[in-house]
Write a protein that holds these residues in place. Structure first.
Motif, PDB file in Angstrom:
ATOM      1  N   ARG A 237      48.738  43.327  38.084  1.00 19.11           N
ATOM      2  CA  ARG A 237      48.226  44.580  38.659  1.00 19.11           C
ATOM      3  C   ARG A 237      47.229  45.247  37.703  1.00 19.11           C
ATOM      4  O   ARG A 237      46.156  45.709  38.134  1.00 19.11           O
ATOM      5  N   ILE A 238      47.563  45.271  36.425  1.00 16.72           N
ATOM      6  CA  ILE A 238      46.671  45.897  35.442  1.00 16.72           C
ATOM      7  C   ILE A 238      45.334  45.158  35.378  1.00 16.72           C
ATOM      8  O   ILE A 238      44.250  45.778  35.387  1.00 16.72           O
ATOM      9  N   ASN A 240      44.003  43.302  37.673  1.00 17.64           N
ATOM     10  CA  ASN A 240      43.272  43.485  38.922  1.00 17.64           C
ATOM     11  C   ASN A 240      42.555  44.835  38.939  1.00 17.64           C
ATOM     12  O   ASN A 240      41.389  44.923  39.373  1.00 17.64           O
ATOM     13  N   GLU A 241      43.228  45.873  38.474  1.00 18.08           N
ATOM     14  CA  GLU A 241      42.586  47.177  38.419  1.00 18.08           C
ATOM     15  C   GLU A 241      41.362  47.146  37.507  1.00 18.08           C
ATOM     16  O   GLU A 241      40.321  47.741  37.831  1.00 18.08           O
ATOM     17  N   ARG A 242      41.480  46.450  36.382  1.00 18.48           N
ATOM     18  CA  ARG A 242      40.329  46.323  35.482  1.00 18.48           C
ATOM     19  C   ARG A 242      39.168  45.620  36.183  1.00 18.48           C
ATOM     20  O   ARG A 242      38.005  46.035  36.098  1.00 18.48           O
ATOM     21  N   LEU A 244      38.537  45.192  39.452  1.00 18.14           N
ATOM     22  CA  LEU A 244      37.946  45.973  40.538  1.00 18.14           C
ATOM     23  C   LEU A 244      37.071  47.089  39.990  1.00 18.14           C
ATOM     24  O   LEU A 244      35.975  47.338  40.510  1.00 18.14           O
ATOM     25  N   ALA A 245      37.536  47.771  38.949  1.00 14.36           N
ATOM     26  CA  ALA A 245      36.739  48.849  38.359  1.00 14.36           C
ATOM     27  C   ALA A 245      35.422  48.302  37.804  1.00 14.36           C
ATOM     28  O   ALA A 245      34.350  48.913  37.989  1.00 14.36           O
ATOM     29  N   PRO A 257      40.577  49.606  47.339  1.00 17.42           N
ATOM     30  CA  PRO A 257      41.029  48.850  46.162  1.00 17.42           C
ATOM     31  C   PRO A 257      42.530  48.577  46.146  1.00 17.42           C
ATOM     32  O   PRO A 257      42.961  47.568  45.591  1.00 17.42           O
ATOM     33  N   ALA A 258      43.319  49.432  46.761  1.00 21.08           N
ATOM     34  CA  ALA A 258      44.771  49.250  46.726  1.00 21.08           C
ATOM     35  C   ALA A 258      45.216  48.009  47.475  1.00 21.08           C
ATOM     36  O   ALA A 258      46.314  47.497  47.229  1.00 21.08           O
ATOM     37  N   THR A 261      42.745  42.084  46.016  1.00 20.71           N
ATOM     38  CA  THR A 261      42.932  41.438  44.721  1.00 20.71           C
ATOM     39  C   THR A 261      41.766  40.502  44.461  1.00 20.71           C
ATOM     40  O   THR A 261      41.343  39.758  45.348  1.00 20.71           O
TER      41      THR A 261
END
Length: 455
Positions: A237-238, A240-242, A244-245, A257-258, A261
């Motif tokens: 999850r971490i 993926n957030e990186r 996408l950002a 974004p939620a 993936t």
């Protein structure tokens, strides 16, 4: 390449909490194994020598990473702690006078910038070692680091050995170190298994050195380690957030974004749009102006400029510019679809090349075929490529058209402009013209079913 910098990656543990026959470091995370991601971070530092200490599953790890020539494997046949693991590298770094990074193989969230900064602090300070620290809201389970007024490390105390007061200290030892190798090599033989586990702990070397510095990481998430599948999912999850950002800041629109993936190995060009419930994996490349989703899966796919993929799956295949795929289409097994095609509802394409401006709008299967340009497949067209034992090829030239519910039985060749009448089953090559391969229609106006005739 930095001639005075080496790295040791500790990857000998079994990872029993993963409940897996696979070594922990070979579990996948954002398109790579955990260990591959750790090594990729080290590659950015241009390290001269990299040693991976392996134990459980060592053969699997070596087979997986065998193509990485810069990696040297060192066996820790008996797992007796982190200090014992580093001792196994002593013969390989005999005479080495530089710095050595030591990190765990299950800490994939470290950024190369953090490792580079750790090395720079170590070099600039002239200390015998520098340890990476972090401040955690809940430091339970981690060793605490206590610093003096000069910023040097006074002591590192394991959580179980801390007093209640000491446990309030949020500064923890992240388990990542940069040592002066000559100083570390001199004290490694002095380690003693004076603990409950009767193991040799690498942090015990810090008390044997004259000066140890600390470098605090800015983002505590970087030191997140993986011990079980819950933590594996959290690390995913971490990352993926990186990812996408990073993509959004580079000009990619991600609508929700939620629900999306994207592996960090994926490349997406600016002005692409990623709709909700879409997943991009592996070595996928998406060009500018594409629209992916909603509800699509791309894996090792190449999507060229302006293409649209919605509610569909593309695996190991290529989609040309301006082409529309979906809904509910499936491209697989090295298929290549040309420019400005339409691949529509419930169409499957397998190991097939499709020329530009070709349409297969609905309910068709194209397998093991070469299809030319401006071909139109009527609904329900099927290429029967399998005879029960072997797969056979079909060649369809430019401008061919098939009527609804046509079956093309491979091996087969259809020449330019051939038209296949609806409902035909074609078993022989057709060079030109039209083929009708179906029974002639018969009408029996006085026919009745037997049960009616008998009454």
């Amino acid at each position: 390449m930095v001639a005075d910098l080496a790295a040791i990656v500790l990857a000998a543990g079994r990872g029993t909490r993963m409940r897996s026959s696979l070594p922990k470091v070979l579990h996948t995370l954002s398109g790579r194994t955990i260990l591959e991601r750790v090594l990729a971070n080290l590659e950015a530092l241009a390290i001269e020598r990299c040693y991976v200490v392996v134990g459980y599953g060592g053969e699997q790890i070596e087979a997986h990473l065998g193509s990485q020539s810069q990696v040297h494997f060192v066996e820790q046949a008996e797992q007796r702690g982190t200090g014992h693991a580093v001792q196994q590298v002593l013969p390989y770094l005999a005479g080495f006078g530089g710095q050595v990074l030591i990190l765990n193989g299950d800490a994939p969230l470290l950024r190369p910038e953090t490792l580079r900064a750790l090395v720079e602090v170590q070099r600039a300070s002239g200390a015998e070692a520098t340890i990476l620290t972090a401040r955690l809201a809940d430091p339970t389970g981690y060793g605490r680091v206590f610093l003096g007024d000069d910023g040097c490390v006074q002591r590192v105390v394991e959580h179980r050995d801390c007093s209640d007061f000491e446990r309030r200290n949020p500064l923890i030892n992240a388990g990542i170190y940069c040592y002066s190798w000559p100083h570390l090599a001199a004290v490694l033989p002095d380690l003693r298994p004076e603990n409950d586990q009767a193991e040799l702990y690498l942090p015990d070397t810090l008390a044997l050195l004259a000066q140890v510095r600390a470098f605090e990481v800015g983002d505590a998430q970087e030191v997140f380690g993986i011990n079980d599948r819950v933590q594996l999912a959290e690390a995913g999850r971490i990352l993926n957030e990186r990812t996408l950002a990073r993509l959004m800041r580079a000009g990619v629109t991600i609508v929700d974004p939620a629900s999306v993936t994207i592996d960090e190995t994926v490349e997406v060009a600016p002005d692409a749009v990623i709709e909700p419930q879409s997943h991009l994996r592996g070595r996928t490349r998406v060009a500018a102006g594409c629209r992916i989703g909603p509800g699509s899966l791309l894996e090792d796919a190449v999507i060229e400029a302006g293409a649209e993929i919605f509610y569909s799956i593309v695996r190991g295949s290529q989609v040309g510019p301006g082409t529309s795929v979906g809904p509910y289409a499936h491209l697989r097994a090295a298929s290549e679809v040309g420019a400005h095609c339409r691949i529509g509802n419930f169409v499957e394409i397998k190991n097939t090349t499709v020329g530009a401006h070709t349409n297969a709008a609905h309910l068709s299967y194209l397998g093991d075929a070469s299809v030319g340009e401006r071909v139109n497949f009527g609904g329900g067209t099927v290429i029967a490529n399998y005879d029960g034992r072997d797969k056979h090829r079909t060649e369809i030239a430019d401008g061919v058209g098939t009527g609804a519910n046509s079956v093309l039985v491979a091996p087969l060749k259809l020449g330019p402009g051939v038209y296949v009448a609806a409902g035909s089953t074609v078993t022989e090559d057709v060079a030109a013209g039209m083929v009708i391969a179906r029974p002639r229609q018969q009408v029996k106006p006085d026919w009745q079913p037997r049960w009616q005739r008998d009454t």
